[in-house]
Design an enzyme around this catalytic site. Structure first.
Site, PDB file in Angstrom:
ATOM      1  CB  THR A 332      -0.919   0.015   1.244  1.00 48.24           C
ATOM      2  OG1 THR A 332      -1.639  -1.216   1.279  1.00 48.24           O
ATOM      3  CG2 THR A 332      -1.886   1.180   1.198  1.00 48.24           C
ATOM      4  CD  GLN A 362      -5.299  -2.900   0.937  1.00 55.47           C
ATOM      5  OE1 GLN A 362      -5.443  -3.653  -0.021  1.00 55.47           O
ATOM      6  NE2 GLN A 362      -5.267  -3.334   2.193  1.00 55.47           N
ATOM      7  CD  GLN A 384      -9.338  -1.401   0.312  1.00 53.08           C
ATOM      8  OE1 GLN A 384      -9.874  -2.179  -0.465  1.00 53.08           O
ATOM      9  NE2 GLN A 384      -8.809  -1.805   1.461  1.00 53.08           N
ATOM     10  CG  ASP A 385      -6.285   2.208   1.569  1.00 52.50           C
ATOM     11  OD1 ASP A 385      -7.287   2.351   2.298  1.00 52.50           O
ATOM     12  OD2 ASP A 385      -5.380   1.384   1.798  1.00 52.50           O
ATOM     13  CG  ASP A 406     -10.413   1.837   5.431  1.00 57.81           C
ATOM     14  OD1 ASP A 406     -11.478   2.017   6.028  1.00 57.81           O
ATOM     15  OD2 ASP A 406      -9.749   0.776   5.496  1.00 57.81           O
ATOM     16  NE  ARG A 474     -12.422  -0.026   7.662  1.00 60.94           N
ATOM     17  CZ  ARG A 474     -12.072  -1.236   7.234  1.00 60.94           C
ATOM     18  NH1 ARG A 474     -12.533  -2.314   7.838  1.00 60.94           N
ATOM     19  NH2 ARG A 474     -11.261  -1.384   6.205  1.00 60.94           N
ATOM     20  CD1 TRP A 476      -5.568   0.384  10.002  1.00 63.73           C
ATOM     21  CD2 TRP A 476      -4.642   2.365   9.555  1.00 63.73           C
ATOM     22  NE1 TRP A 476      -4.395   0.148   9.309  1.00 63.73           N
ATOM     23  CE2 TRP A 476      -3.809   1.348   9.028  1.00 63.73           C
ATOM     24  CE3 TRP A 476      -4.262   3.697   9.373  1.00 63.73           C
ATOM     25  CZ2 TRP A 476      -2.622   1.631   8.348  1.00 63.73           C
ATOM     26  CZ3 TRP A 476      -3.083   3.981   8.692  1.00 63.73           C
ATOM     27  CH2 TRP A 476      -2.265   2.960   8.186  1.00 63.73           C
TER      28      TRP A 476
END
Ligand SMILES: *[C@@H]1O[C@H](CO)[C@@H](O)[C@H](O)[C@H]1NC(C)=O
Ligand SMILES: *[C@@H]1O[C@H](CO)[C@@H](O)[C@H](O)[C@H]1NC(C)=O
Ligand SMILES: *[C@@H]1O[C@H](CO)[C@@H](O)[C@H](O)[C@H]1NC(C)=O
Ligand SMILES: *[C@@H]1O[C@H](CO)[C@@H](O)[C@H](O)[C@H]1NC(C)=O
Ligand SMILES: *[C@@H]1O[C@H](CO)[C@@H](O)[C@H](O)[C@H]1NC(C)=O
Length: 570
Positions: A332, A362, A384-385, A406, A474, A476
């Site tokens: 990532t 990711q 994502q990310d 996220d 959320r 992490w």
């Protein structure tokens, strides 16, 4: 209203700002004869070390290392220097370990583990650089001035902690992870201790009867002379921001040091070519103008590239694009299309993208480590990310950020002001989370703040926005901290608001708060009842998460020329 102060100035014109530095000098009563105030009259070395170690979580590590590092004539400041110095030593040992493992492991480790080791080397080098900066700052300042340096010191030490955690996150349950965990145990404890000591400096000083200063700067309001321009700007942009953008009209833009143009009308055809040609040392802002075009390249603005301003022809016209992702075997941390390490980075009117798509998991579009970074009128698009707001202080204004899971994450102190946050359609079995903040130590001053933004679904998610659940965030990490305030939250956000990471992990230790939001998704009656969640009702509490207080923005944002609201918007 309250501490609200709007500041508008032309980007590189004279920043019309009046600075008022209010310095409060706190004199504490001195013990005994009380001369000097440097703590010289303190009793024994071990008493002093015990006092300095008293706020730490790993006291034995603290006293053992400090006893070994200072002699009997040491003064408190030397002990504090030593606390940083021993941390440098231990992080260096861990760095050497990754170096050795990476060198010996090639061929024997799986590719992801080898990548994790290489990333650790890089991350631990960042941690060392940060500790050296901390050490220089502590030794360069008078004892009495140290508490006024606490904001910076805490900011740097938080990054030191964060880099070590990120290093470990790169491994799965392999023996390499165990080795690294062991190798990082002492350095992590000492880093946490150093942060604890710096955080409690005022109390430590008080117990030593040392007098000290604290300071906070205030700014006055100024109006831009620019005329309002209605064309070209999206509906949701305020008049003030339109004025700011008007001041960036091509004819009035700052003269660039270099021009990048895909079509060959600049000195360089790629951003990387321009960065490679950048002088090693440059005093002042180095300005790079990137003309319209889609730049398919992975960009890393390394530590040496400080105070760079990069601007484009608009967030939909000048776009840096990539598609590196986890599923195809890239960690990532290394998937980012555009990564900024050098401090004081500023971007405006540019787009950053990762086009890998939801199925590739990711896939970071933009990763920011740069301290005092500013993004204005930019777009970050991914799934994502999307945006890895990794470490340090960051400010985002009038940006569009899109993603699925996220998609704003990291362990920075970042404020998103007047941004449009777009939730996209994930895979059918996935759930969306706007944020995943990664604070691991309760003393880190980090957190994500979303202020005066709009949170909406994109066209593809819209028809199924009530079926495919989306949440504000959320946890992490254990002390994840996120505040959503003065924003408009669409019905795309579930009534519960927030989603657990894994069972009850972090639900007691996280801090999630909402203040003065509106829209169908802002109703808090159905929210999670976790101990760490709260609805803020007191304006003074909300003020703690605004630009002036949370980012100390008044001391660095005016120089960027970016408009910002220092306190509450409403
Ligand atoms: C103690 O350490 C300081 C600096 O670390 C040094 O200047 C001093 O000479 C040392 N004193 C003794 C007695 O070793
Ligand atoms: C820092 O640590 C190194 C290595 O242990 C030591 O040689 C040096 O004297 C220390 N410096 C200070 C100022 O404590
Ligand atoms: C780390 O490695 C360098 C180079 O091999 C060496 O000079 C240094 O002493 C090592 N430091 C520690 C703390 O192990
Ligand atoms: C984790 O384990 C699997 C094998 O079980 C391996 O393929 C993968 O690359 C490993 N490493 C990382 C860092 O994910
Ligand atoms: C790794 O090990 C821990 C504890 O042994 C376990 O809880 C966790 O599920 C494991 N993770 C993976 C990805 O295997």
């Amino acid at each position: 209203m309250g501490a609200k102060a709007i500041l508008v100035s032309t980007l590189f014109g004279v920043a019309v700002v009046a600075v008022v530095i209010a310095v409060a000098v706190t004199e504490t009563k001195k013990k005994g004869q009380g001369s000097g105030g440097d703590g010289a009259e303190l009793s024994t070395r071990s008493e002093m070390i015990n006092t300095i170690c008293s706020p730490t979580d790993y006291k034995e590590t603290c006293t053992t290392f400090l006893s070994g590092a200072v002699n009997s004539t040491a003064k408190p400041k030397e002990v504090i220097e030593a606390a940083v110095n021993v941390t440098i030593e231990e992080v260096t040992k861990a760095f050497n370990l990754t170096h050795d493992l990476a060198a010996s492991g090639n061929g024997t480790h799986d590719d992801m583990t080898q990548q994790a080791l290489e990333n650790c080397k890089e991350l631990l080098q960042y941690a060392r650089d940060e500790l050296h900066d901390t050490f220089s700052d502590v030794s360069a300042n008078d004892m009495k001035d140290l508490p006024s340096r606490a904001d910076d010191l805490r900011n740097w030490l938080s990054a030191v902690i964060s880099y070590q955690v990120t290093c470990l996150d790169g491994f799965n349950n392999s023996s390499a992870k165990e080795t690294m965990e062991k190798g990082l145990k002492v350095s992590s404890e000492l880093s946490s201790n150093a942060l604890a000591i710096v955080t409690e400096l005022s109390n430590i000083f008080a117990s030593f009867s040392i007098s000290f200063k604290t300071g906070r700067r205030l700014f006055s309001e100024e109006e831009s002379p620019e005329k309002l321009q209605k064309d070209e700007y999206p509906e949701w942009m305020s008049a003030e921001d339109r004025r700011m953008l008007a001041s960036l009209h091509p004819a009035r833009r700052p003269t660039p040091n270099v021009v990048v143009a895909k079509d060959g009308t600049g000195q360089f055809k790629t951003i990387n070519d321009a960065l490679n040609a950048m002088p090693k040392t440059y005093v002042g802002r180095y300005v790079i103008y990137v003309k319209a075009g889609i730049y398919n390249e992975q960009v890393l603005m390394d530590k040496s590239k400080v105070n760079v301003l990069m601007y484009g022809d608009g967030p939909r016209r000048t776009i840096v694009s990539g598609s590196k992702n986890f599923v195809d075997g890239v960690q990532t941390f290394k998937t980012a299309t555009f990564a900024v390490v050098g401090d004081g980075f500023m971007a405006h009117s540019m787009g950053f993208r990762n086009t890998a798509g939801a199925a590739k998991h990711q896939a970071v579009a933009l990763r920011v480590q740069s301290d005092q970074a500013v993004f204005y009128n930019c777009r970050m698009d991914g799934y994502q990310d999307t945006l890895y707001a990794q470490t340090h202080r960051q400010f985002y204004r009038n940006c569009v950020i899109s993603g699925t899971i996220d998609f704003i994450f990291g362990d920075s102190s970042a404020i998103f002001q007047n941004c449009l946050i777009i939730i996209r359609r994930p895979l059918d079995n996935q759930q969306n989370t706007v944020t995943a903040h990664g604070r691991t130590d309760r003393r880190e001053p980090t957190g994500l703040v979303i202020q005066n933004c709009r949170i909406v679904p994109d066209g593809q998610l819209f028809p199924d926005r009530l079926k495919i659940p989306s949440y504000l965030g959320r946890p992490w990490k254990e002390y994840s901290r996120t505040v959503v305030m003065e924003s408009t939250i669409g019905d795309v956000i579930q009534p519960a608001g927030w989603m657990p990471w894994d069972g009850d992990f972090a639900l007691k230790t996280l801090f999630y708060a909402e203040y003065n939001n509106k829209g169908p998704g802002a109703i808090t009656t159905g929210r999670v009842n976790w101990p760490g969640f709260k609805v803020i009702t007191d304006k003074r509490e909300a003020l703690q998460y605004t630009v002036g207080t949370f980012l100390d923005g008044a001391s660095w944002l005016p120089a960027s020329g970016t408009p910002f609201v220092q306190g509450l918007v409403h």
